[in-house]
Design an enzyme around this catalytic site. Sequence first.
Site, PDB file in Angstrom:
ATOM      1  N   THR A   8      60.770   4.112  -2.853  1.00 35.73           N
ATOM      2  CA  THR A   8      60.440   2.695  -2.765  1.00 35.73           C
ATOM      3  C   THR A   8      59.902   2.228  -4.121  1.00 35.73           C
ATOM      4  O   THR A   8      59.371   3.013  -4.899  1.00 35.73           O
ATOM      5  CB  THR A   8      59.397   2.414  -1.674  1.00 35.73           C
ATOM      6  OG1 THR A   8      58.109   2.883  -2.104  1.00 35.73           O
ATOM      7  CG2 THR A   8      59.770   3.065  -0.353  1.00 35.73           C
ATOM      8  N   ALA A  10      61.763   1.180  -6.600  1.00 38.08           N
ATOM      9  CA  ALA A  10      62.589   1.846  -7.606  1.00 38.08           C
ATOM     10  C   ALA A  10      62.871   0.989  -8.826  1.00 38.08           C
ATOM     11  O   ALA A  10      63.327   1.510  -9.849  1.00 38.08           O
ATOM     12  CB  ALA A  10      63.909   2.295  -6.975  1.00 38.08           C
ATOM     13  N   GLY A  12      60.483  -0.575 -10.405  1.00 40.10           N
ATOM     14  CA  GLY A  12      59.292  -0.477 -11.237  1.00 40.10           C
ATOM     15  C   GLY A  12      59.393   0.682 -12.213  1.00 40.10           C
ATOM     16  O   GLY A  12      60.302   1.520 -12.132  1.00 40.10           O
ATOM     17  N   GLY A  13      58.461   0.745 -13.142  1.00 36.85           N
ATOM     18  CA  GLY A  13      58.514   1.766 -14.179  1.00 36.85           C
ATOM     19  C   GLY A  13      58.486   3.181 -13.645  1.00 36.85           C
ATOM     20  O   GLY A  13      59.328   4.018 -14.011  1.00 36.85           O
ATOM     21  N   ILE A  14      57.542   3.486 -12.764  1.00 34.85           N
ATOM     22  CA  ILE A  14      57.437   4.837 -12.213  1.00 34.85           C
ATOM     23  C   ILE A  14      58.595   5.122 -11.268  1.00 34.85           C
ATOM     24  O   ILE A  14      59.185   6.204 -11.291  1.00 34.85           O
ATOM     25  CB  ILE A  14      56.084   5.032 -11.521  1.00 34.85           C
ATOM     26  CG1 ILE A  14      54.954   5.002 -12.559  1.00 34.85           C
ATOM     27  CG2 ILE A  14      56.050   6.338 -10.730  1.00 34.85           C
ATOM     28  CD1 ILE A  14      53.554   5.033 -11.956  1.00 34.85           C
ATOM     29  N   GLY A  15      58.937   4.149 -10.434  1.00 37.19           N
ATOM     30  CA  GLY A  15      60.030   4.352  -9.492  1.00 37.19           C
ATOM     31  C   GLY A  15      61.355   4.604 -10.187  1.00 37.19           C
ATOM     32  O   GLY A  15      62.125   5.501  -9.792  1.00 37.19           O
ATOM     33  N   SER A 135      46.578   6.083  -7.188  1.00 32.70           N
ATOM     34  CA  SER A 135      46.003   5.695  -8.476  1.00 32.70           C
ATOM     35  C   SER A 135      44.660   6.380  -8.656  1.00 32.70           C
ATOM     36  O   SER A 135      43.980   6.706  -7.674  1.00 32.70           O
ATOM     37  CB  SER A 135      45.805   4.174  -8.521  1.00 32.70           C
ATOM     38  OG  SER A 135      44.998   3.793  -9.618  1.00 32.70           O
ATOM     39  N   TYR A 148      42.619  -3.270  -4.853  1.00 33.58           N
ATOM     40  CA  TYR A 148      43.557  -2.224  -5.276  1.00 33.58           C
ATOM     41  C   TYR A 148      42.933  -0.847  -5.109  1.00 33.58           C
ATOM     42  O   TYR A 148      43.575   0.079  -4.590  1.00 33.58           O
ATOM     43  CB  TYR A 148      43.948  -2.464  -6.735  1.00 33.58           C
ATOM     44  CG  TYR A 148      44.986  -1.508  -7.269  1.00 33.58           C
ATOM     45  CD1 TYR A 148      46.310  -1.571  -6.829  1.00 33.58           C
ATOM     46  CD2 TYR A 148      44.666  -0.567  -8.244  1.00 33.58           C
ATOM     47  CE1 TYR A 148      47.268  -0.712  -7.333  1.00 33.58           C
ATOM     48  CE2 TYR A 148      45.622   0.291  -8.755  1.00 33.58           C
ATOM     49  CZ  TYR A 148      46.918   0.217  -8.295  1.00 33.58           C
ATOM     50  OH  TYR A 148      47.867   1.076  -8.794  1.00 33.58           O
TER      51      TYR A 148
END
Length: 240
Positions: A8, A10, A12-15, A135, A148
């Site tokens: 999920t 995907a 985004g940077g990490i995805g 995080s 967050y």
Amino acid sequence: MKKFALITGASGGIGAATAMRLASEGWNLYLHYHSNEKRISELLTDLTKFKVEIIPIKADLSVESGCEQIIGNIFQLDAIVYSSGNAPFGLFSDLEDETMDNAIQLHVKSPLILIRNLLPKLMRNTISQIVIISSLWGQTGAACEVIYSTVKGAQISFTKALSKEVARSGVRVNCVAPGAVNTGMLHRFSKEELESLEEEIPLGRLAEPEEIADTVSFLLSPKASYITGQVIAVNGGWYT
């Protein structure tokens, strides 16, 4: 035998980095995204060289109906990487109810609903894995990122609890807790603010998304076969 992972967030940077890494290892992928059509299109093009099956799924996980769109498109499944997220920034006293509700839905309720409904598919396998991208603020908390920190802390508790419940079913559940990562989530900060942030980190720099993807890859691999219920901090020594 083919193996399939749902990622999920995907776009985004990490995805996206995780998708590239897993595809390079032969994983077939369900790639969830919400609104960034351009980035997911670029990612699909980049992934063609790996000759794996890629199934994009568009859904808004900040609302209740988003999970249904994903669940209905999942067939074979061996792993879930929950990488969706955003980071509302500001004083807690100024936080609007809608922002809070969306954060809770995106970071807490949606992963719980998705994983609850997809567990039967994971349990068909001898071994399956779940990795949640949390995080460091879920571990230690941060001023001006109270909601967050709260939802990321909930992800960590969920990881620890679920891992005990499903271990005998062959499902390993772990969490990656990145520190400051060089992604779009940091674009709201100025160059000077980012330089100041880097000075606080013992390794003296931000993480790259590929370094988080490397950790996910490890947790999905047989090399992590005896690791479950753990929170792997990838933060350059910022908080230990």
